[in-house]
Structure formats: C-alpha cells, structure tokens
Design an enzyme around this catalytic site. Structure first.
Site, PDB file in Angstrom:
ATOM      1  N   CYS A  96       0.829  -1.200   0.000  1.00 29.83           N
ATOM      2  CA  CYS A  96       0.000   0.000   0.000  1.00 29.83           C
ATOM      3  C   CYS A  96       0.865   1.252   0.000  1.00 29.83           C
ATOM      4  O   CYS A  96       0.624   2.202  -0.750  1.00 29.83           O
ATOM      5  CB  CYS A  96      -0.927  -0.019   1.214  1.00 29.83           C
ATOM      6  SG  CYS A  96      -2.153   1.307   1.224  1.00 29.83           S
ATOM      7  N   CYS A 100      -6.572  -3.607   6.974  1.00 31.20           N
ATOM      8  CA  CYS A 100      -7.812  -2.853   6.797  1.00 31.20           C
ATOM      9  C   CYS A 100      -8.867  -3.610   6.004  1.00 31.20           C
ATOM     10  O   CYS A 100     -10.057  -3.527   6.305  1.00 31.20           O
ATOM     11  CB  CYS A 100      -7.522  -1.501   6.157  1.00 31.20           C
ATOM     12  SG  CYS A 100      -6.808  -1.577   4.494  1.00 31.20           S
TER      13      CYS A 100
END
Length: 369
Positions: free
Chosen positions: A113, A210
């Site tokens: 990410c 997440c």
C-alpha cells in the site's frame, strides 16, 4: 530561509498535503503542521467498502475513518479531499496479497500500500495540488545526507515503522516528510491532538489489515482464488506423507500449531510447495537459515556492492548482523552471522546501518534454485 520541513520557503508559502487516515497519528501530523504555519491540505483515500470492514474499530481507511478525517480537517480549518482509490487498491494491494498467499508466501500488504497507492498515486496527486511536500503520520525520520535525503528509524524503537517503508525510493523521499518521526512516545502525539481538541485524540490505533477486519485471511483468499484452499499432503524432508493439510493458505514458515499430526517430536512448517500442493515439515533445527536471498531490492545506500549491515527478516524481529552482497537484476544475498528461523518468502528483508535504512527487498524461497 529554510522552514521546519527543510524547504527553502516561508512556512506560510509552503503547501503540504497530509495523508489523513482518520487516526490520531495523521491527524496530529496535520495539526502540528498547521500550528507551525504551513498551508495544509488534508487528503483521505477511500480504499475499499467491504461491509463490516467500514465500521470495525481496529482497521483504517473505511467510511468511519473518512468521517473522522473530515471532522479533524473541519476542526483545524483546513481543506479536505476524499479520493476514490478503490480500483488501484484492489489491483495493487488486495489482489497481489491474495496471489502471494496462493503462491505459498506470507505477504505484507501495508508495504504494498505504501509502495503503490500512497507513495506513488497519492504523491502524484499532491504534486497536482501544487504541494511542496507530502506528509504522513509514520514513525520514521528523514535527514539530509551528503548525497541526498536519508531514511532513518523512528526515535521511539517501540513505534518505529521503517521496516514497512523500505520500498520508498530516493525520489519519493525527497518529497516526503514525517513530522512525528522524532516523537519519543505515543503520548506526545496524543498531546498534540488533545491540544487542538481533535475528536480523534483518544481513538485507538488500527491493528488489523484494513481489508481483512476479522483477521480471516484464508476466507478472503478462498473467495478470490478457490484453488488455493485445496487439501493436500503434509510431508517430511524426504517426501514421506505424514498427514493432510487444509490448503497451503492456512500455513506459514515456522508454524507449529494446527498441523494435526498427533504425537511424536514437535514438527514445524519448513516450506510451502504450491506446485505440488504440499506442506513440508521437520524439526525446529531445520528452520535455521544462514543465507537470505531477496528480489526487487530498493536501494537507498551508497555505491558499495558488498557491506556489513544489520537486517530484519520480519517486522517483529530485531535487526541481526550479516554481510550483504548486492547482485545484478535487483537481487541481493545476505549471509547472516548467525542463522535466523522463520524466514518466509513474501516477507521483507530490510537492511540497516545504525539508524539508517539502506533499503530492502522481498524474501525469495530459500529452497529454490
């Protein structure tokens, strides 16, 4: 004139885009920069919308966090934008995470990410907004060296996040700033948020990945790559079948529990063989790994091709000494002074000299040619 971020402009004429996740770290970053007189713009990324994931308390980047980031921006009186990065996040993070698990690796999605969505796409957006820098709430430090900016460990060893930022390139580092890197404790960060009466001052830290809020990675992988959950054989180093496994996605290097092999001496997962759909087990001593080979090395150090370093083979492991040899094709070989255990393909191996991050790469299967 050099301001607090090392930029040769007055603070008021320096635009800083802050990546605001809705947590206390990025919120305190925005507050600190606003307090120092910078022209602050908050940007929040909408990365996914996975039902229960959007409102779970231990994740980040869901709809509740977007709401929190907007509330912080309102409290600080700064502009705030929400950008839809769901497509790139799915392509560059979620699917790569799934494919890595299916290939018998143990991936680190937070590195992916940072490497793609945040420090590639968001950095480009920050430039489009006329920013002089992109700031994040990571606990790392940036210092100017004789050959350009250097990446350093965070001042607080308990919160240092340098392992997860090893893939940051020199070009990106020139534009990035980490205002919290010098903080000696999380209490200092929360004090900044409390001083500005931010609504997230007491918010808990995110802990889970997440997009997997319940921690069930296997369910996610199975949903997208059903073949990865095929049962198969558990074998020893000689290839003798000892039992059956539930799918290689349920196992990782160094694992002992959950093998279902009954009595006898303890056995550990030594390797995952996705081609043959096998889990290879053996005694703990067989986990010893004296040489770590890595691919896709991001190098932030000098021109040396062979040098002494300290290296971390997992985020939870302390740095250990060894001799690093940089090879052609973005590969490297690390000869450890003492063998490490639990060295797993897909994890990162990050190289240090003291507090400085020299770079790192992705660990290759240690049994491959």
């Amino acid at each position: 004139m050099t301001n607090a971020l090392g930029i040769h402009k007055p603070a008021g004429a320096t635009r800083v885009v802050v990546a605001m996740s809705g947590g206390v770290d990025s919120s305190a970053t925005a507050a600190l920069l606003k307090e120092q007189g910078f022209d602050v713009v908050g940007v929040t990324l909408q990365l996914y919308d996975h039902g229960a994931a959007v409102c779970r308390p231990k994740t980040c980047c869901g709809s509740k966090d977007i709401h929190d980031a907007r509330a912080v921006a309102d409290a600080l009186g700064i502009p705030h934008y929400v950008l839809d990065y769901e497509a790139s996040f799915r392509r560059d993070v979620i699917l790569r995470f799934v494919d890595s698990y299916a290939a018998g690796e143990t991936p680190i999605p937070c590195v992916l990410c940072n490497q793609t969505v945040k420090f590639r796409d968001l950095l480009a957006t920050a430039r489009d907004l006329g920013a002089d820098a992109l700031a994040t709430g990571h606990y790392v430090r940036r210092a100017e060296g004789p050959d350009g900016p250097q990446l350093l460990k965070g001042a607080d060893p308990a919160r240092d996040q340098s392992y997860f930022l090893f893939a940051t390139t020199a070009e990106q580092l020139a534009f990035l700033r980490f205002p919290l890197g010098g903080m000696m404790s999380k209490d200092e960060t929360r004090a900044i948020a409390a001083r500005h009466a931010l609504p997230v001052a007491a918010k808990r830290d995110s802990q889970d990945i997440c997009f997997v809020p319940d921690g069930d990675y296997a369910a996610l992988v199975t949903g997208l790559r059903p073949d990865a959950a095929r049962p198969g054989d558990i074998v020893d180093g000689a290839g003798r079948v000892l039992g059956r496994h539930r799918g290689i996605i349920h196992y990782t290097i160094g694992q002992r529990k959950g093998l279902g092999l009954g009595g006898g001496p303890p056995l550990y997962v030594l390797a995952l063989d996705p081609a043959a759909n096998r889990v290879v087990v053996g005694p703990r001593a067989a986990l010893d790994c004296p040489v770590v080979r890595v691919r896709d090395v991001n190098w932030l150090g000098g021109p040396e091709m062979e040098l002494r370093v300290e290296a971390r083979v997992r985020s939870t492991r302390p740095p250990v000494p060894g001799l690093l040899r940089r090879l052609e094709g973005g590969k490297a070989e690390l000869m450890l002074d003492h063998p490490e255990q639990g060295v797993a393909p897909g994890q990162a191996c990050v190289f240090y000299q003291g507090d400085r991050v020299l770079g790192g790469g992705w660990i290759l299967p240690q049994r491959s040619s």
